[in-house]
Write an enzyme that holds these catalytic residues in place. Structure first.
Site, PDB file in Angstrom:
ATOM      1  N   ASP A   1      34.348  71.803  14.199  1.00 36.13           N
ATOM      2  CA  ASP A   1      35.908  72.376  14.498  1.00 36.13           C
ATOM      3  C   ASP A   1      35.691  73.674  15.511  1.00 36.13           C
ATOM      4  O   ASP A   1      34.376  74.082  15.525  1.00 36.13           O
ATOM      5  CB  ASP A   1      36.420  72.730  13.231  1.00 36.13           C
ATOM      6  CG  ASP A   1      37.915  73.381  13.373  1.00 36.13           C
ATOM      7  OD1 ASP A   1      38.777  73.087  14.003  1.00 36.13           O
ATOM      8  OD2 ASP A   1      38.168  74.420  12.707  1.00 36.13           O
ATOM      9  N   SER A   2      36.676  74.126  15.748  1.00 38.75           N
ATOM     10  CA  SER A   2      36.520  75.415  16.512  1.00 38.75           C
ATOM     11  C   SER A   2      36.325  76.587  15.419  1.00 38.75           C
ATOM     12  O   SER A   2      35.873  77.672  15.959  1.00 38.75           O
ATOM     13  CB  SER A   2      38.200  75.920  17.015  1.00 38.75           C
ATOM     14  OG  SER A   2      38.983  76.001  16.148  1.00 38.75           O
TER      15      SER A   2
ATOM     16  N   TYR B   1      41.220  77.086  19.802  1.00 35.21           N
ATOM     17  CA  TYR B   1      41.210  76.081  20.948  1.00 35.21           C
ATOM     18  C   TYR B   1      42.871  75.715  21.266  1.00 35.21           C
ATOM     19  O   TYR B   1      43.087  75.168  22.296  1.00 35.21           O
ATOM     20  CB  TYR B   1      40.662  74.888  20.200  1.00 35.21           C
ATOM     21  CG  TYR B   1      39.157  74.382  20.185  1.00 35.21           C
ATOM     22  CD1 TYR B   1      38.256  75.473  20.534  1.00 35.21           C
ATOM     23  CD2 TYR B   1      38.700  73.375  19.942  1.00 35.21           C
ATOM     24  CE1 TYR B   1      36.963  75.168  20.487  1.00 35.21           C
ATOM     25  CE2 TYR B   1      37.374  73.267  19.643  1.00 35.21           C
ATOM     26  CZ  TYR B   1      36.420  74.169  20.147  1.00 35.21           C
ATOM     27  OH  TYR B   1      35.005  74.024  20.082  1.00 35.21           O
TER      28      TYR B   1
ATOM     29  N   CYS C   1      39.112  68.533  14.037  1.00 29.29           N
ATOM     30  CA  CYS C   1      40.034  69.363  14.704  1.00 29.29           C
ATOM     31  C   CYS C   1      41.181  68.771  15.456  1.00 29.29           C
ATOM     32  O   CYS C   1      40.743  67.821  16.246  1.00 29.29           O
ATOM     33  CB  CYS C   1      39.103  70.140  15.768  1.00 29.29           C
ATOM     34  SG  CYS C   1      40.178  71.286  16.861  1.00 29.29           S
TER      35      CYS C   1
ATOM     36  N   GLU D   1      40.954  82.537  10.527  1.00 23.54           N
ATOM     37  CA  GLU D   1      39.868  83.209  11.033  1.00 23.54           C
ATOM     38  C   GLU D   1      39.645  84.675  10.577  1.00 23.54           C
ATOM     39  O   GLU D   1      38.532  84.947  10.435  1.00 23.54           O
ATOM     40  CB  GLU D   1      39.689  82.938  12.579  1.00 23.54           C
ATOM     41  CG  GLU D   1      39.713  81.567  12.861  1.00 23.54           C
ATOM     42  CD  GLU D   1      38.502  80.788  12.660  1.00 23.54           C
ATOM     43  OE1 GLU D   1      37.562  81.426  12.866  1.00 23.54           O
ATOM     44  OE2 GLU D   1      38.491  79.615  12.243  1.00 23.54           O
TER      45      GLU D   1
ATOM     46  N   CYS E   1      46.669  70.472  11.554  1.00 21.51           N
ATOM     47  CA  CYS E   1      45.841  71.531  12.022  1.00 21.51           C
ATOM     48  C   CYS E   1      44.877  71.809  10.609  1.00 21.51           C
ATOM     49  O   CYS E   1      45.393  72.155   9.705  1.00 21.51           O
ATOM     50  CB  CYS E   1      46.093  72.743  12.469  1.00 21.51           C
ATOM     51  SG  CYS E   1      44.919  74.066  12.955  1.00 21.51           S
TER      52      CYS E   1
ATOM     53  N   HIS F   1      43.127  74.082   9.889  1.00 22.96           N
ATOM     54  CA  HIS F   1      43.110  75.295   9.436  1.00 22.96           C
ATOM     55  C   HIS F   1      44.240  75.675   8.382  1.00 22.96           C
ATOM     56  O   HIS F   1      44.034  76.586   7.490  1.00 22.96           O
ATOM     57  CB  HIS F   1      43.419  76.456  10.485  1.00 22.96           C
ATOM     58  CG  HIS F   1      41.840  76.766  11.272  1.00 22.96           C
ATOM     59  ND1 HIS F   1      41.482  76.116  12.117  1.00 22.96           N
ATOM     60  CD2 HIS F   1      41.500  78.015  11.173  1.00 22.96           C
ATOM     61  CE1 HIS F   1      40.341  76.706  12.695  1.00 22.96           C
ATOM     62  NE2 HIS F   1      40.379  77.796  12.170  1.00 22.96           N
TER      63      HIS F   1
HETATM   64  N1  DGL Z   1      41.577  73.565  13.326  1.00 24.08           N
HETATM   65  C1  DGL Z   1      41.906  73.134  14.674  1.00 24.08           C
HETATM   66  C2  DGL Z   1      42.897  72.277  14.873  1.00 24.08           C
HETATM   67  O1  DGL Z   1      42.862  71.198  13.756  1.00 24.08           O
HETATM   68  C3  DGL Z   1      42.124  74.142  15.783  1.00 24.08           C
HETATM   69  C4  DGL Z   1      42.470  75.524  15.654  1.00 24.08           C
HETATM   70  C5  DGL Z   1      42.360  76.419  16.974  1.00 24.08           C
HETATM   71  O2  DGL Z   1      41.100  76.851  17.163  1.00 24.08           O
HETATM   72  O3  DGL Z   1      43.181  76.614  17.629  1.00 24.08           O
HETATM   73  O4  DGL Z   1      43.652  72.198  15.651  1.00 24.08           O
END
Ligand code: DGL
Length: 269
Positions: free
Chosen positions: A9-10, A41, A73, A156, A188, A190
């Site tokens: 993942d990012s 990302y 991700c 983050e 997402c 996160h």
């Molecule tokens: N966790 C990631 C996603 O599911 C990316 C979050 C990011 O880096 O912007 O999209």
């Protein structure tokens, strides 16, 4: 089969998927890479994200000999995984298909919502995935979407609640709060870390769905079919790597993930 499962993942978001995978398949070895050196990302051009995903996936195969890759991700998935699937000889799993399937099945009214990064929502990946999932499950689905720039940055930083998060959530989720959805997919990886705030804004009538468990079941099923699942009663090894500050990753990672994340290593491109 002693080869590990690779996950990337990012940053920290993929840990929500790693948790579901580890809970479902504790005997497996895992290698997790959080690309915190290049996150986020979601606000980057999808071409760049596709390049990052390619480097990470190739590294998991070449440097760690993984037997499968879970792209934990949504944004990397939305950027397109066809190149990885044609370049690499290991199964590549994503979170978008399983998430779409979960939200469609969880909804009673067929009015569903998805939230994600700007990259994910603007790619239209969920429009296609929800359409396919609705066809596969023979149900009707009406999708409302919203991008939530800023959510990932809070995660983050380890800021998972409080007034600032609430104010942003109220503003970003306002279009969905008025769309009469009964189910909301956290598109997402996160966002499950912000589920309390998101749930409070959406209200108790809206069920929040994350793709983590559904993805873990899909991975287990396919690895079983391919006879790649590790048959052991012992708990597997877990390695966590970061392209950014390793100490920050270890500290925040262990807070978010728990005691399985006691050490982090540097991932070098
Ligand atoms: N966790 C990631 C996603 O599911 C990316 C979050 C990011 O880096 O912007 O999209």
């Amino acid at each position: 089969m002693e080869r590990p499962i690779g996950i990337f993942d990012s940053g920290f978001g993929g840990l929500t998927v790693a948790r579901a995978l580890i809970d479902l398949m504790p005997a497996e070895d895992y290698v997790y890479i959080g690309d915190t050196g290049r996150y986020p990302y979601g606000s980057k051009p999808l071409d760049d994200v596709r390049g990052y995903a390619s480097e990470l996936a190739h590294s998991l195969v070449d440097d760690f000999n993984v037997k499968a890759i879970v792209v934990a991700c949504n944004t990397a998935t939305a950027a397109g995984l066809d190149h990885l699937r044609s370049e690499l000889a290991v199964p590549i799993f994503d979170v978008v298909g399983p998430g779409a399937s979960a939200v469609v099945r969880a909804s009673r009214s067929g009015k569903v919502g998805v939230i994600g990064t700007v990259g994910t929502i603007s790619s239209g990946a969920y429009v296609h995935a929800v359409e396919s999932a609705a066809t596969a499950h023979a149900v009707a689905a009406e999708l409302s979407s919203a991008a939530c720039p800023g959510f990932v940055e809070f995660v983050e930083r380890g800021q998972l609640s409080g007034d600032e998060v609430m104010v942003l959530a109220e503003r970003l989720l306002a279009p969905l709060a008025g769309a009469e959805i009964d189910t909301l997919l956290l598109g997402c990886t996160h966002y499950p870390f912000l589920a309390r705030t998101i749930g409070e804004v959406m209200g108790p009538e809206v069920v929040l769905v994350s793709s983590a468990d559904e993805t873990a079941f899909a991975v287990r099923q396919r690895l079983t079919e391919m006879e790649l699942l590790r048959a052991s009663d012992e708990v597997g090894a877990r390695r966590f790597l970061s392209s950014g500050d390793v100490e920050v990753f270890r500290e925040l990672g262990s807070t978010l993930f728990g005691s399985d994340l006691v050490a982090a290593e540097r991932w070098k491109r």
